[in-house]
Design a protein around this motif. Structure first.
Motif, PDB file in Angstrom:
ATOM      1  N   ALA A 258       0.824  -1.211   0.000  1.00  0.00           N
ATOM      2  CA  ALA A 258       0.000   0.000   0.000  1.00  0.00           C
ATOM      3  C   ALA A 258       0.858   1.260   0.000  1.00  0.00           C
ATOM      4  N   ARG A 259       2.191   1.090  -0.046  1.00  0.00           N
ATOM      5  CA  ARG A 259       3.075   2.258  -0.032  1.00  0.00           C
ATOM      6  C   ARG A 259       4.045   2.303  -1.218  1.00  0.00           C
ATOM      7  N   HIS A 260       3.918   1.363  -2.143  1.00  0.00           N
ATOM      8  CA  HIS A 260       4.822   1.344  -3.300  1.00  0.00           C
ATOM      9  C   HIS A 260       4.065   1.491  -4.613  1.00  0.00           C
ATOM     10  N   LEU A 261       4.649   2.268  -5.505  1.00  0.00           N
ATOM     11  CA  LEU A 261       4.151   2.370  -6.868  1.00  0.00           C
ATOM     12  C   LEU A 261       5.308   2.077  -7.811  1.00  0.00           C
TER      13      LEU A 261
ATOM     14  N   PRO B 114       2.622  -3.587  -9.905  1.00  0.00           N
ATOM     15  CA  PRO B 114       2.680  -4.890 -10.569  1.00  0.00           C
ATOM     16  C   PRO B 114       1.299  -5.331 -11.085  1.00  0.00           C
ATOM     17  N   LYS B 115       1.243  -5.701 -12.351  1.00  0.00           N
ATOM     18  CA  LYS B 115       0.014  -6.150 -13.027  1.00  0.00           C
ATOM     19  C   LYS B 115      -1.069  -5.065 -13.094  1.00  0.00           C
ATOM     20  N   THR B 116      -0.667  -3.822 -12.937  1.00  0.00           N
ATOM     21  CA  THR B 116      -1.634  -2.715 -12.942  1.00  0.00           C
ATOM     22  C   THR B 116      -1.132  -1.582 -13.819  1.00  0.00           C
ATOM     23  N   ALA B 117      -1.709  -1.450 -15.020  1.00  0.00           N
ATOM     24  CA  ALA B 117      -1.365  -0.305 -15.879  1.00  0.00           C
ATOM     25  C   ALA B 117      -2.588   0.097 -16.685  1.00  0.00           C
TER      26      ALA B 117
END
Ligand code: 4AD
Ligand code: MG
Length: 489
Positions: A246-249, A484-487
């Motif tokens: 919840a703290r990394h992008l 990860p897996k989200t774009a």
């Protein structure tokens, strides 16, 4: 389509933003507003929002004299233009409302298909429809605060004479030496040119070498600081680290000031001033939004067990952190505290602290901030082996002039250091850490020609926005998160 009566042709009334109307006392004047329908109650009351404020304005329709087909089209999400008389409101919760004289539907919104309904949606659901979530109060507030913080950051540095330096997004270097990069290439992926040894031949690629998206603008910012004195970057950075937290992008914005002739103490002071300034700016300029977000957080925390709830509400926390001096201590002191802490002794930490040299995990950082000191903490002088190659070596030969700033609920919000300005020390460290000195010749040149002490840090912008808005997932403080897996979008 017109309602029965209107005083003057509606097209000559200039549009006023809802924010301005809500603060107006010009009762009796004819106004025009445009916005999106949030709700339409009792065939009479339209709550309209135009984004200028988190608050809606109420437009009241004389439904007995209105075109019924038109009223049917007043569905949640529809874009409308309303012309009418600004009147003092008799209803509770608002000072003014608009008595509708002319109403136009600018864009219909099919109630059957529009995913946002006038009810509470989960943040997880809204993340899936991030293209529409701007239309909720929560995201209206979050992105207003995000804007205000970005503005405050530029204001802060501009007032202090820093130069905003645009560092490249595409680079051929790994500024952190951690190998967490996204490659940039124009080669044909299915059939790339090969060298004699069979490796992909990047000499034939667009830039004639292997390139990647930047993980940090620091190295280039250092070049700027060694001539302009005080610079900062504020741009997107990219990390291919597989951290699904919840703290990394994978794509986040970073602010990186770099200051010539500054040491670690100056650096810590600058960082503390920046954080406190920006938080205060948000408090002063986003009162409505923060009040709304405070209530949102209280509601969210009601669902948690008592001992997991925050001790302070959002506004109290922001006031506290923007006015309390941060605690400063060394890594070595922190390790002693952690070693002797109850969760360590009772084996409650997932990673137990046994020896000096251990890397601090988020659970340790949060223990120090939230349980032990109960305020923001600046940790300095970390072991060199858990930090990057560019940090200045201390006299003990074991630690470096590093600093991390730890915030309640967030953990690390800032990472920085005094830089190693001595050429022979820097080269030695780079060799030990297998950082290619030939490729970074330009970085080493600053140490060859007029080297000087300097320091800087990186503030993760989304972590700051997360802290100030009291949201709990970093994906909810950037318009379109990449992870990860989200774009999507
Ligand atoms: O500690 P980091 O990796 O430091 C640097 O990049 C240095 N070059 C900064 C400098 O000295 N100029 O990253 C700095 C900050 C972290 O403290 C954190 O707030 C944020 O960037 N950060 C991230 N934010 C969101 N998602 C990620 N994956 C992040 N990684 C780092
Ligand atoms: Mg760091």
């Amino acid at each position: 389509m017109y309602l029965k009566t209107f005083l003057i042709p509606p097209n000559i009334v200039k549009r006023t933003k809802v924010k301005e109307l809500l603060n107006s006392t010009a009762y009796g004047t004819e106004v025009n507003l445009k916005g999106w329908v949030r709700t339409f109650r009792n065939n009479q009351f339209i709550a309209v929002n135009d984004g200028s404020t988190i608050n809606n304005i109420q437009a009241v329709v004389d439904f007995q004299n209105a075109d019924e087909a038109l009223l049917k089209r007043l569905t949640t999400g529809a874009a409308i233009s309303v012309t009418g008389e600004l009147i003092e409101s008799l209803g509770k919760g608002q000072k003014v409302e608009v008595k509708v004289k002319h109403l136009e539907i600018l864009g219909d919104s099919d109630a059957e298909k529009f995913p946002l309904q006038p009810k509470k949606h989960s943040l997880e659901f809204l993340r899936e429809i991030a293209h529409l979530r701007f239309r909720t109060n929560t995201f209206n507030a979050v992105f207003k605060v995000r804007h205000a913080l970005a503005f405050a950051i530029h204001q802060f540095f501009n007032d202090r004479g820093f130069v905003y330096l645009h560092t490249p997004v595409i680079t051929a270097s790994d500024a952190e030496g951690a190998g967490e990069m996204f490659r940039v290439t124009a080669l044909d992926f299915d059939n790339p040119p090969r060298t004699e040894e069979g490796k992909v031949d990047f000499k034939q690629d667009f830039f004639g070498k292997s390139t990647n998206l930047t993980v940090s603008g620091q190295l280039e910012a250092e070049l700027g600081a060694m001539a302009l004195g005080e610079v900062y970057t504020f741009g997107p950075t990219f990390r291919a680290e597989n951290s699904n937290t919840a703290r990394h992008l994978a794509e986040f914005w970073m602010i990186e000031p770099e200051v010539a002739f500054a040491d670690l103490n100056d650096n810590a002071k600058l960082a503390e001033d920046l954080l406190q300034y920006t938080i205060k700016y948000a408090l002063d300029n986003c009162a409505d939004e923060l009040e709304f977000l405070k209530t949102r957080l209280l509601d969210e925390e009601k669902l948690k067990p008592q001992d997991e709830r925050s001790e302070m509400d959002l506004l109290t926390k922001l006031h506290f952190c923007s006015s309390t001096e941060f605690e400063r201590l060394t890594y070595t002191e922190a390790i002693e505290i952690l070693k002797n802490s109850t969760p360590n002794k009772k084996k409650k930490f997932k990673y137990l602290i046994e020896n000096w040299g251990a890397d601090l995990q988020s659970e340790h950082e949060r223990f120090l901030v939230e349980k032990h000191f109960k305020k923001p903490v600046i940790l300095t002088d970390y072991p060199k082996d858990i930090k990057s190659f560019y940090m200045r070596l201390n006299e003990d030969g074991k630690t470096v002039r590093a600093m991390d700033i730890l915030f309640p609920g967030i953990g690390e919000i800032i990472g920085g250091s005094q830089r190693e300005e001595r050429l022979e020390f820097l080269e030695k460290r780079m060799n030990e850490m297998h950082i290619p000195t030939d490729e970074l010749y330009w970085y080493l040149d600053t140490r060859k020609f007029g080297t000087a002490p300097h320091a800087g840090f990186g503030l993760g912008f989304e972590r700051l926005v997360l802290f100030v808005t009291g949201m709990t997932n970093i994906r909810d403080v950037i318009p379109f998160p990449r992870a990860p897996k989200t774009a999507e979008f």
